[in-house]
Design a protein around this motif. Structure first.
Motif, mmCIF file in Angstrom:
data_model
loop_
_atom_site.group_PDB
_atom_site.id
_atom_site.type_symbol
_atom_site.label_atom_id
_atom_site.label_comp_id
_atom_site.label_asym_id
_atom_site.label_seq_id
_atom_site.Cartn_x
_atom_site.Cartn_y
_atom_site.Cartn_z
ATOM 1 N N PHE A 26 0.897 16.745 22.005
ATOM 2 C CA PHE A 26 -0.016 15.602 22.086
ATOM 3 C C PHE A 26 0.529 14.297 21.481
ATOM 4 N N ALA A 27 1.424 14.390 20.495
ATOM 5 C CA ALA A 27 1.848 13.152 19.815
ATOM 6 C C ALA A 27 2.513 12.137 20.749
ATOM 7 N N PRO A 28 3.345 12.559 21.696
ATOM 8 C CA PRO A 28 3.987 11.532 22.539
ATOM 9 C C PRO A 28 2.980 10.700 23.325
ATOM 10 N N SER A 29 1.819 11.262 23.610
ATOM 11 C CA SER A 29 0.821 10.534 24.390
ATOM 12 C C SER A 29 -0.220 9.839 23.500
ATOM 13 N N PHE A 30 -0.700 10.525 22.485
ATOM 14 C CA PHE A 30 -1.856 10.031 21.731
ATOM 15 C C PHE A 30 -1.499 8.967 20.685
ATOM 16 N N THR A 31 -0.256 8.957 20.230
ATOM 17 C CA THR A 31 0.129 7.969 19.213
ATOM 18 C C THR A 31 0.464 6.633 19.893
ATOM 19 N N ALA A 32 0.916 5.694 19.073
ATOM 20 C CA ALA A 32 1.328 4.386 19.619
ATOM 21 C C ALA A 32 2.501 4.541 20.583
ATOM 22 N N LEU A 33 3.239 5.651 20.449
ATOM 23 C CA LEU A 33 4.364 5.878 21.376
ATOM 24 C C LEU A 33 3.853 5.949 22.812
ATOM 25 N N GLY A 34 2.705 6.622 22.999
ATOM 26 C CA GLY A 34 2.119 6.735 24.345
ATOM 27 C C GLY A 34 1.638 5.383 24.845
ATOM 28 N N VAL A 36 2.841 2.520 24.092
ATOM 29 C CA VAL A 36 4.021 1.729 24.478
ATOM 30 C C VAL A 36 4.624 2.296 25.773
ATOM 31 N N ALA A 37 4.744 3.629 25.841
ATOM 32 C CA ALA A 37 5.372 4.254 27.019
ATOM 33 C C ALA A 37 4.602 3.906 28.299
ATOM 34 N N ARG A 38 3.295 3.711 28.178
ATOM 35 C CA ARG A 38 2.503 3.362 29.376
ATOM 36 C C ARG A 38 2.542 1.853 29.661
ATOM 37 N N GLY A 39 3.303 1.134 28.882
ATOM 38 C CA GLY A 39 3.523 -0.299 29.154
ATOM 39 C C GLY A 39 2.337 -1.178 28.791
ATOM 40 N N LEU A 40 1.397 -0.659 27.979
ATOM 41 C CA LEU A 40 0.189 -1.450 27.711
ATOM 42 C C LEU A 40 0.454 -2.721 26.888
ATOM 43 N N PRO A 41 1.430 -2.723 25.971
ATOM 44 C CA PRO A 41 1.679 -3.983 25.251
ATOM 45 C C PRO A 41 2.110 -5.102 26.192
ATOM 46 N N LEU A 42 2.625 -4.749 27.363
ATOM 47 C CA LEU A 42 3.063 -5.778 28.314
ATOM 48 C C LEU A 42 1.946 -6.193 29.260
ATOM 49 N N ARG A 43 0.789 -5.552 29.119
ATOM 50 C CA ARG A 43 -0.338 -5.888 30.006
ATOM 51 C C ARG A 43 -1.559 -6.293 29.189
ATOM 52 N N PRO A 44 -1.477 -7.424 28.464
ATOM 53 C CA PRO A 44 -2.634 -7.835 27.660
ATOM 54 C C PRO A 44 -3.848 -8.060 28.562
ATOM 55 N N GLY A 236 -7.033 7.810 21.562
ATOM 56 C CA GLY A 236 -5.728 8.188 21.011
ATOM 57 C C GLY A 236 -5.882 8.452 19.522
ATOM 58 N N TRP A 237 -4.765 8.584 18.837
ATOM 59 C CA TRP A 237 -4.792 8.807 17.381
ATOM 60 C C TRP A 237 -4.561 7.470 16.687
ATOM 61 N N VAL A 238 -5.566 7.069 15.906
ATOM 62 C CA VAL A 238 -5.616 5.698 15.395
ATOM 63 C C VAL A 238 -5.665 5.712 13.858
ATOM 64 N N ALA A 239 -4.949 4.803 13.251
ATOM 65 C CA ALA A 239 -4.952 4.702 11.782
ATOM 66 C C ALA A 239 -6.278 4.097 11.320
ATOM 67 N N ASP A 286 -6.212 5.207 27.840
ATOM 68 C CA ASP A 286 -5.172 4.256 28.241
ATOM 69 C C ASP A 286 -5.387 3.772 29.673
ATOM 70 N N ARG A 287 -6.607 3.288 29.907
ATOM 71 C CA ARG A 287 -6.990 2.580 31.136
ATOM 72 C C ARG A 287 -6.928 3.435 32.398
ATOM 73 N N ALA A 288 -7.057 4.743 32.249
ATOM 74 C CA ALA A 288 -7.052 5.607 33.441
ATOM 75 C C ALA A 288 -7.925 6.827 33.193
ATOM 76 N N PRO A 289 -8.522 7.375 34.267
ATOM 77 C CA PRO A 289 -9.292 8.622 34.084
ATOM 78 C C PRO A 289 -8.323 9.793 33.940
ATOM 79 N N ARG A 290 -8.527 10.585 32.893
ATOM 80 C CA ARG A 290 -7.615 11.719 32.631
ATOM 81 C C ARG A 290 -8.421 13.007 32.618
ATOM 82 N N ALA A 291 -7.702 14.118 32.735
ATOM 83 C CA ALA A 291 -8.351 15.428 32.691
ATOM 84 C C ALA A 291 -8.995 15.628 31.324
ATOM 85 N N ALA A 292 -10.162 16.227 31.320
ATOM 86 C CA ALA A 292 -10.866 16.459 30.060
ATOM 87 C C ALA A 292 -10.598 17.870 29.532
#
Ligand SMILES: NC(=O)c1ccc[n+]([C@@H]2O[C@H](COP(=O)([O-])OP(=O)(O)OC[C@H]3O[C@@H](n4cnc5c(N)ncnc54)[C@H](OP(=O)(O)O)[C@@H]3O)[C@@H](O)[C@H]2O)c1
Length: 324
Positions: A26-34, A36-44, A236-239, A286-292
Protein backbone atom coordinates in the motif's frame (compact mmCIF):
# COMPACT_ATOMS: atom_id res chain seq x y z
CA UNK A 1 9.19 -31.05 -12.43
CA UNK A 2 9.66 -29.83 -8.85
CA UNK A 3 6.55 -28.76 -6.88
CA UNK A 4 6.06 -24.97 -6.86
CA UNK A 5 7.25 -23.30 -3.67
CA UNK A 6 4.36 -23.16 -1.16
CA UNK A 7 3.26 -19.55 -0.48
CA UNK A 8 2.44 -18.48 3.05
CA UNK A 9 -1.08 -17.28 3.83
CA UNK A 10 -1.17 -13.99 5.81
CA UNK A 11 -2.29 -15.78 8.99
CA UNK A 12 0.80 -18.01 8.83
CA UNK A 13 3.28 -15.17 8.33
CA UNK A 14 5.53 -13.92 11.14
CA UNK A 15 4.76 -10.33 12.18
CA UNK A 16 7.82 -8.82 10.44
CA UNK A 17 6.71 -10.39 7.15
CA UNK A 18 3.12 -9.11 7.54
CA UNK A 19 4.49 -5.60 8.08
CA UNK A 20 6.71 -5.82 4.98
CA UNK A 21 3.87 -7.21 2.84
CA UNK A 22 1.43 -4.55 4.10
CA UNK A 23 3.71 -1.57 3.51
CA UNK A 24 5.03 -3.04 0.25
CA UNK A 25 1.51 -3.31 -1.08
CA UNK A 26 0.00 0.00 0.00
CA UNK A 27 2.79 2.53 0.68
CA UNK A 28 3.70 3.20 -2.97
CA UNK A 29 0.12 4.30 -3.63
CA UNK A 30 -1.17 5.75 -0.35
CA UNK A 31 1.81 7.93 0.60
CA UNK A 32 2.96 11.12 -1.12
CA UNK A 33 4.88 8.84 -3.49
CA UNK A 34 1.56 7.78 -5.04
CA UNK A 35 0.38 11.38 -5.23
CA UNK A 36 3.54 12.29 -7.14
CA UNK A 37 3.55 9.12 -9.29
CA UNK A 38 0.02 9.97 -10.48
CA UNK A 39 1.27 13.39 -11.59
CA UNK A 40 -1.08 15.32 -9.30
CA UNK A 41 1.46 18.03 -8.33
CA UNK A 42 1.55 18.93 -12.03
CA UNK A 43 -2.23 19.24 -12.23
CA UNK A 44 -3.21 21.96 -9.74
CA UNK A 45 -6.96 22.31 -9.38
CA UNK A 46 -8.06 25.43 -11.25
CA UNK A 47 -11.55 25.75 -9.79
CA UNK A 48 -13.57 28.64 -8.48
CA UNK A 49 -16.05 28.01 -5.68
CA UNK A 50 -17.09 31.65 -5.58
CA UNK A 51 -20.67 32.07 -4.37
CA UNK A 52 -20.76 28.53 -2.94
CA UNK A 53 -21.43 27.57 0.67
CA UNK A 54 -19.65 24.53 2.09
CA UNK A 55 -20.00 22.70 5.39
CA UNK A 56 -16.85 20.87 6.52
CA UNK A 57 -16.77 18.80 9.71
CA UNK A 58 -13.55 18.25 11.64
CA UNK A 59 -12.24 21.43 10.03
CA UNK A 60 -9.86 22.55 12.78
CA UNK A 61 -7.14 19.98 12.09
CA UNK A 62 -5.63 17.54 9.62
CA UNK A 63 -7.39 16.82 6.34
CA UNK A 64 -10.54 18.78 7.22
CA UNK A 65 -8.47 21.89 7.78
CA UNK A 66 -6.75 21.32 4.41
CA UNK A 67 -10.14 21.05 2.69
CA UNK A 68 -11.63 24.09 4.44
CA UNK A 69 -8.63 26.26 3.54
CA UNK A 70 -8.54 24.92 -0.04
CA UNK A 71 -12.24 25.71 -0.58
CA UNK A 72 -12.03 29.16 1.09
CA UNK A 73 -8.95 30.04 -0.99
CA UNK A 74 -11.01 29.28 -4.10
CA UNK A 75 -13.82 31.60 -3.07
CA UNK A 76 -16.23 29.44 -1.04
CA UNK A 77 -17.84 30.42 2.23
CA UNK A 78 -16.90 27.49 4.45
CA UNK A 79 -18.99 26.74 7.52
CA UNK A 80 -16.13 25.14 9.43
CA UNK A 81 -17.03 22.88 12.32
CA UNK A 82 -14.76 22.10 15.26
CA UNK A 83 -15.10 21.79 19.00
CA UNK A 84 -12.06 23.79 20.05
CA UNK A 85 -12.47 27.55 20.15
CA UNK A 86 -8.77 28.37 19.87
CA UNK A 87 -8.32 26.03 16.89
CA UNK A 88 -11.36 27.59 15.21
CA UNK A 89 -9.90 31.07 15.72
CA UNK A 90 -6.57 30.01 14.25
CA UNK A 91 -8.34 28.48 11.22
CA UNK A 92 -10.30 31.70 10.67
CA UNK A 93 -7.11 33.73 10.96
CA UNK A 94 -5.39 31.66 8.32
CA UNK A 95 -8.37 31.25 5.97
CA UNK A 96 -9.72 34.79 6.17
CA UNK A 97 -13.28 35.91 5.53
CA UNK A 98 -14.25 32.69 3.76
CA UNK A 99 -14.03 30.72 7.00
CA UNK A 100 -17.12 30.82 9.22
CA UNK A 101 -16.27 29.05 12.50
CA UNK A 102 -18.99 26.90 14.06
CA UNK A 103 -18.36 25.33 17.45
CA UNK A 104 -20.03 21.94 17.94
CA UNK A 105 -18.90 18.68 19.53
CA UNK A 106 -20.09 16.26 16.88
CA UNK A 107 -19.77 13.14 19.02
CA UNK A 108 -23.38 13.73 20.07
CA UNK A 109 -26.28 12.99 17.72
CA UNK A 110 -28.08 15.95 19.32
CA UNK A 111 -25.19 18.23 18.31
CA UNK A 112 -25.31 17.01 14.69
CA UNK A 113 -29.05 17.70 14.58
CA UNK A 114 -28.50 21.11 16.18
CA UNK A 115 -25.81 21.87 13.59
CA UNK A 116 -28.24 21.05 10.77
CA UNK A 117 -30.80 23.35 12.43
CA UNK A 118 -28.23 26.13 12.71
CA UNK A 119 -27.26 25.80 9.03
CA UNK A 120 -30.93 26.08 8.07
CA UNK A 121 -31.60 28.91 10.54
CA UNK A 122 -28.91 30.91 8.75
CA UNK A 123 -30.79 30.21 5.53
CA UNK A 124 -27.71 28.51 4.13
CA UNK A 125 -28.31 26.35 1.09
CA UNK A 126 -25.29 24.07 0.91
CA UNK A 127 -23.38 23.40 -2.28
CA UNK A 128 -21.00 20.96 -0.63
CA UNK A 129 -21.05 18.93 2.58
CA UNK A 130 -17.82 17.21 3.57
CA UNK A 131 -18.41 14.54 6.22
CA UNK A 132 -14.76 14.50 7.17
CA UNK A 133 -14.75 13.93 10.90
CA UNK A 134 -13.50 10.52 11.97
CA UNK A 135 -11.38 8.70 14.48
CA UNK A 136 -9.75 5.35 15.24
CA UNK A 137 -9.76 4.72 18.99
CA UNK A 138 -8.12 1.64 20.51
CA UNK A 139 -10.09 2.05 23.75
CA UNK A 140 -13.82 1.38 24.05
CA UNK A 141 -15.79 4.34 25.33
CA UNK A 142 -19.45 5.28 25.44
CA UNK A 143 -20.73 8.76 24.60
CA UNK A 144 -23.13 10.49 27.00
CA UNK A 145 -25.88 9.32 24.63
CA UNK A 146 -24.82 5.69 25.17
CA UNK A 147 -23.27 4.91 21.78
CA UNK A 148 -19.77 3.54 21.21
CA UNK A 149 -17.67 6.67 20.70
CA UNK A 150 -16.15 6.00 17.27
CA UNK A 151 -19.42 4.68 15.87
CA UNK A 152 -21.05 7.94 16.97
CA UNK A 153 -18.32 10.11 15.44
CA UNK A 154 -17.53 8.14 12.25
CA UNK A 155 -20.98 7.14 11.12
CA UNK A 156 -24.02 7.90 13.24
CA UNK A 157 -23.31 11.63 13.43
CA UNK A 158 -22.69 11.86 9.66
CA UNK A 159 -25.98 10.10 9.12
CA UNK A 160 -27.98 12.33 11.49
CA UNK A 161 -26.52 15.52 10.01
CA UNK A 162 -26.79 14.55 6.35
CA UNK A 163 -30.27 13.02 6.51
CA UNK A 164 -31.65 16.11 8.19
CA UNK A 165 -30.08 18.43 5.60
CA UNK A 166 -31.16 16.22 2.69
CA UNK A 167 -34.74 15.89 3.99
CA UNK A 168 -34.97 19.67 4.36
CA UNK A 169 -33.76 20.22 0.79
CA UNK A 170 -30.68 22.09 2.02
CA UNK A 171 -28.46 19.92 -0.18
CA UNK A 172 -30.54 19.95 -3.37
CA UNK A 173 -28.22 20.44 -6.37
CA UNK A 174 -25.32 19.77 -4.00
CA UNK A 175 -22.48 17.37 -3.39
CA UNK A 176 -21.78 15.17 -0.37
CA UNK A 177 -18.24 13.89 0.16
CA UNK A 178 -17.76 11.19 2.79
CA UNK A 179 -14.21 10.78 4.07
CA UNK A 180 -13.59 7.05 4.39
CA UNK A 181 -10.28 5.20 4.51
CA UNK A 182 -8.37 2.29 3.03
CA UNK A 183 -9.04 0.80 6.48
CA UNK A 184 -12.36 -0.42 5.05
CA UNK A 185 -10.46 -3.17 3.21
CA UNK A 186 -10.40 -4.99 6.56
CA UNK A 187 -14.07 -5.96 6.57
CA UNK A 188 -17.12 -6.73 4.49
CA UNK A 189 -20.23 -4.62 5.09
CA UNK A 190 -21.09 -5.62 8.65
CA UNK A 191 -23.74 -4.75 11.18
CA UNK A 192 -22.26 -6.62 14.15
CA UNK A 193 -18.97 -4.71 13.93
CA UNK A 194 -20.52 -1.22 14.02
CA UNK A 195 -20.91 -1.18 17.78
CA UNK A 196 -18.84 -3.79 19.56
CA UNK A 197 -19.09 -4.89 23.17
CA UNK A 198 -16.24 -3.58 25.39
CA UNK A 199 -14.89 -7.10 26.00
CA UNK A 200 -14.61 -7.84 22.26
CA UNK A 201 -13.74 -4.34 21.07
CA UNK A 202 -11.21 -3.90 18.29
CA UNK A 203 -10.75 -0.26 17.32
CA UNK A 204 -9.28 -1.27 13.95
CA UNK A 205 -12.26 -3.46 13.05
CA UNK A 206 -14.78 -0.90 14.33
CA UNK A 207 -13.13 1.79 12.20
CA UNK A 208 -13.12 -0.57 9.18
CA UNK A 209 -16.84 -1.29 9.62
CA UNK A 210 -17.72 2.41 9.92
CA UNK A 211 -15.73 3.28 6.84
CA UNK A 212 -17.21 0.37 4.86
CA UNK A 213 -20.72 1.53 5.85
CA UNK A 214 -19.93 5.04 4.56
CA UNK A 215 -19.77 3.59 1.06
CA UNK A 216 -23.33 2.37 1.39
CA UNK A 217 -24.40 5.83 2.55
CA UNK A 218 -22.97 7.41 -0.60
CA UNK A 219 -25.38 5.36 -2.70
CA UNK A 220 -28.30 6.36 -0.45
CA UNK A 221 -27.52 10.07 -0.86
CA UNK A 222 -27.08 10.05 -4.61
CA UNK A 223 -30.56 11.28 -5.50
CA UNK A 224 -31.06 12.35 -9.14
CA UNK A 225 -34.50 13.81 -8.34
CA UNK A 226 -32.77 16.26 -6.00
CA UNK A 227 -29.76 16.64 -8.31
CA UNK A 228 -27.69 15.51 -5.34
CA UNK A 229 -24.52 13.46 -5.78
CA UNK A 230 -22.60 11.73 -3.05
CA UNK A 231 -19.12 10.22 -3.12
CA UNK A 232 -17.00 8.29 -0.67
CA UNK A 233 -13.26 8.88 -0.82
CA UNK A 234 -9.93 7.81 0.63
CA UNK A 235 -7.35 10.53 1.37
CA UNK A 236 -4.26 8.29 1.34
CA UNK A 237 -1.94 8.27 4.35
CA UNK A 238 -1.66 11.81 5.66
CA UNK A 239 0.51 13.39 8.36
CA UNK A 240 -2.10 14.47 10.92
CA UNK A 241 -2.68 14.44 14.67
CA UNK A 242 -5.15 11.60 14.10
CA UNK A 243 -2.41 9.38 12.65
CA UNK A 244 0.11 10.36 15.35
CA UNK A 245 -2.36 9.34 18.05
CA UNK A 246 -3.97 6.23 16.55
CA UNK A 247 -1.25 4.83 14.29
CA UNK A 248 2.16 5.83 15.71
CA UNK A 249 3.83 2.93 13.87
CA UNK A 250 2.61 4.22 10.52
CA UNK A 251 4.07 7.62 11.40
CA UNK A 252 7.33 6.04 12.61
CA UNK A 253 7.83 3.91 9.49
CA UNK A 254 6.59 6.36 6.86
CA UNK A 255 6.66 9.81 8.50
CA UNK A 256 8.87 11.29 5.80
CA UNK A 257 6.61 10.25 2.94
CA UNK A 258 3.16 10.77 4.44
CA UNK A 259 0.95 13.16 2.46
CA UNK A 260 0.28 16.73 3.50
CA UNK A 261 -3.31 17.58 4.56
CA UNK A 262 -3.73 19.50 1.29
CA UNK A 263 -2.74 16.41 -0.71
CA UNK A 264 -5.08 14.25 1.39
CA UNK A 265 -7.97 16.65 0.76
CA UNK A 266 -7.26 17.16 -2.93
CA UNK A 267 -9.79 14.59 -4.15
CA UNK A 268 -12.58 16.20 -2.09
CA UNK A 269 -11.99 19.56 -3.78
CA UNK A 270 -11.70 17.87 -7.17
CA UNK A 271 -14.98 15.95 -6.70
CA UNK A 272 -16.79 19.15 -5.71
CA UNK A 273 -15.38 20.97 -8.73
CA UNK A 274 -15.93 18.26 -11.36
CA UNK A 275 -18.99 16.41 -10.01
CA UNK A 276 -18.17 13.26 -12.00
CA UNK A 277 -20.92 10.68 -12.58
CA UNK A 278 -21.20 8.63 -9.41
CA UNK A 279 -19.91 5.07 -9.65
CA UNK A 280 -21.87 2.85 -7.24
CA UNK A 281 -19.62 1.15 -4.71
CA UNK A 282 -16.48 3.04 -5.79
CA UNK A 283 -13.92 4.47 -3.39
CA UNK A 284 -12.62 7.71 -4.91
CA UNK A 285 -8.92 8.24 -4.47
CA UNK A 286 -6.52 10.56 -6.26
CA UNK A 287 -9.27 11.89 -8.54
CA UNK A 288 -10.48 8.51 -9.80
CA UNK A 289 -12.97 5.82 -8.75
CA UNK A 290 -11.04 2.85 -7.35
CA UNK A 291 -11.97 -0.63 -6.20
CA UNK A 292 -13.22 -0.70 -2.63
CA UNK A 293 -11.79 -4.17 -2.04
CA UNK A 294 -8.20 -5.29 -1.67
CA UNK A 295 -9.05 -8.81 -0.46
CA UNK A 296 -11.63 -11.39 -1.59
CA UNK A 297 -13.16 -11.81 1.89
CA UNK A 298 -14.63 -8.29 1.97
CA UNK A 299 -16.63 -8.69 -1.24
CA UNK A 300 -19.44 -10.70 0.34
CA UNK A 301 -21.49 -8.38 2.59
CA UNK A 302 -22.67 -9.83 5.89
CA UNK A 303 -25.85 -7.74 5.58
CA UNK A 304 -27.68 -5.64 3.02
CA UNK A 305 -27.22 -1.84 3.26
CA UNK A 306 -30.87 -1.59 4.42
CA UNK A 307 -29.89 -3.28 7.70
CA UNK A 308 -27.27 -0.58 8.28
CA UNK A 309 -29.76 2.20 7.47
CA UNK A 310 -32.32 0.63 9.81
CA UNK A 311 -29.87 0.69 12.72
CA UNK A 312 -28.84 4.27 11.99
CA UNK A 313 -32.46 5.43 11.74
CA UNK A 314 -33.32 3.65 15.01
CA UNK A 315 -30.27 5.09 16.80
CA UNK A 316 -31.02 8.66 15.69
CA UNK A 317 -34.62 8.19 16.87
CA UNK A 318 -33.34 6.86 20.22
CA UNK A 319 -31.06 9.86 20.69
CA UNK A 320 -33.86 12.24 19.70
CA UNK A 321 -36.34 10.78 22.15
CA UNK A 322 -33.75 10.77 24.97
CA UNK A 323 -33.10 14.48 24.46
CA UNK A 324 -36.79 15.42 23.96
N1 LIG B 1 -4.81 10.86 8.26
C1 LIG B 1 -4.90 9.79 7.50
O1 LIG B 1 -3.90 9.21 7.05
C2 LIG B 1 -6.24 9.24 7.13
C3 LIG B 1 -6.28 8.07 6.35
C4 LIG B 1 -7.51 7.57 5.99
C5 LIG B 1 -8.67 8.21 6.39
N2 LIG B 1 -8.60 9.31 7.16
C6 LIG B 1 -9.87 9.96 7.55
O2 LIG B 1 -9.81 11.34 7.31
C7 LIG B 1 -10.61 12.05 8.28
C8 LIG B 1 -9.76 13.12 8.94
O3 LIG B 1 -8.65 12.49 9.54
P1 LIG B 1 -7.44 13.31 10.17
O4 LIG B 1 -6.31 12.36 10.19
O5 LIG B 1 -7.32 14.61 9.52
O6 LIG B 1 -8.00 13.49 11.66
P2 LIG B 1 -7.46 14.42 12.86
O7 LIG B 1 -6.05 14.83 12.62
O8 LIG B 1 -7.75 13.66 14.10
O9 LIG B 1 -8.40 15.70 12.76
C9 LIG B 1 -9.75 15.54 13.06
C10 LIG B 1 -10.41 16.87 13.26
O10 LIG B 1 -11.71 16.64 13.80
C11 LIG B 1 -11.86 17.35 15.02
N3 LIG B 1 -12.67 16.62 15.98
C12 LIG B 1 -12.38 15.44 16.57
N4 LIG B 1 -13.38 15.06 17.38
C13 LIG B 1 -14.33 16.03 17.31
C14 LIG B 1 -15.59 16.20 17.90
N5 LIG B 1 -16.10 15.31 18.75
N6 LIG B 1 -16.33 17.31 17.55
C15 LIG B 1 -15.84 18.22 16.69
N7 LIG B 1 -14.62 18.11 16.11
C16 LIG B 1 -13.87 17.02 16.41
C17 LIG B 1 -10.47 17.49 15.55
O11 LIG B 1 -10.45 18.53 16.47
P3 LIG B 1 -9.79 18.38 17.94
O12 LIG B 1 -8.43 18.93 17.79
O13 LIG B 1 -10.68 19.20 18.79
O14 LIG B 1 -9.78 16.93 18.30
C18 LIG B 1 -9.70 17.75 14.28
O15 LIG B 1 -9.85 19.08 13.89
C19 LIG B 1 -11.14 10.99 9.23
O16 LIG B 1 -12.43 10.61 8.85
C20 LIG B 1 -10.16 9.83 9.05
O17 LIG B 1 -10.75 8.60 9.36
C21 LIG B 1 -7.42 9.85 7.56
Amino acid sequence: MADPKPTLKPAEMPMWMKVVVFYGRFAPSFTALGYVARGLPLRPLNASFKGQTWLVTGATGGIGRGIALGAARRGATVLSVGRNETALKSLAQEGGAGIVPMQFDLELVAANLALADEVMRRGSKLDVLVNNIGKLDHVHRLTPEGFEGTYALNLLGHFALTEKLVDAGALDDGVVVNMASGGLYNTALSLRRLEQKPERYSGVMAYAAHKRAQLALADRWTQPERRLVSYTMHPGWVATQGVSTALPDLERHLGRVLRTPAQGGDTALWLAAKRPSPVPGALWFDRAPRAAHAYAFSRKPEVEPEAIYAKLIADVARARSASA
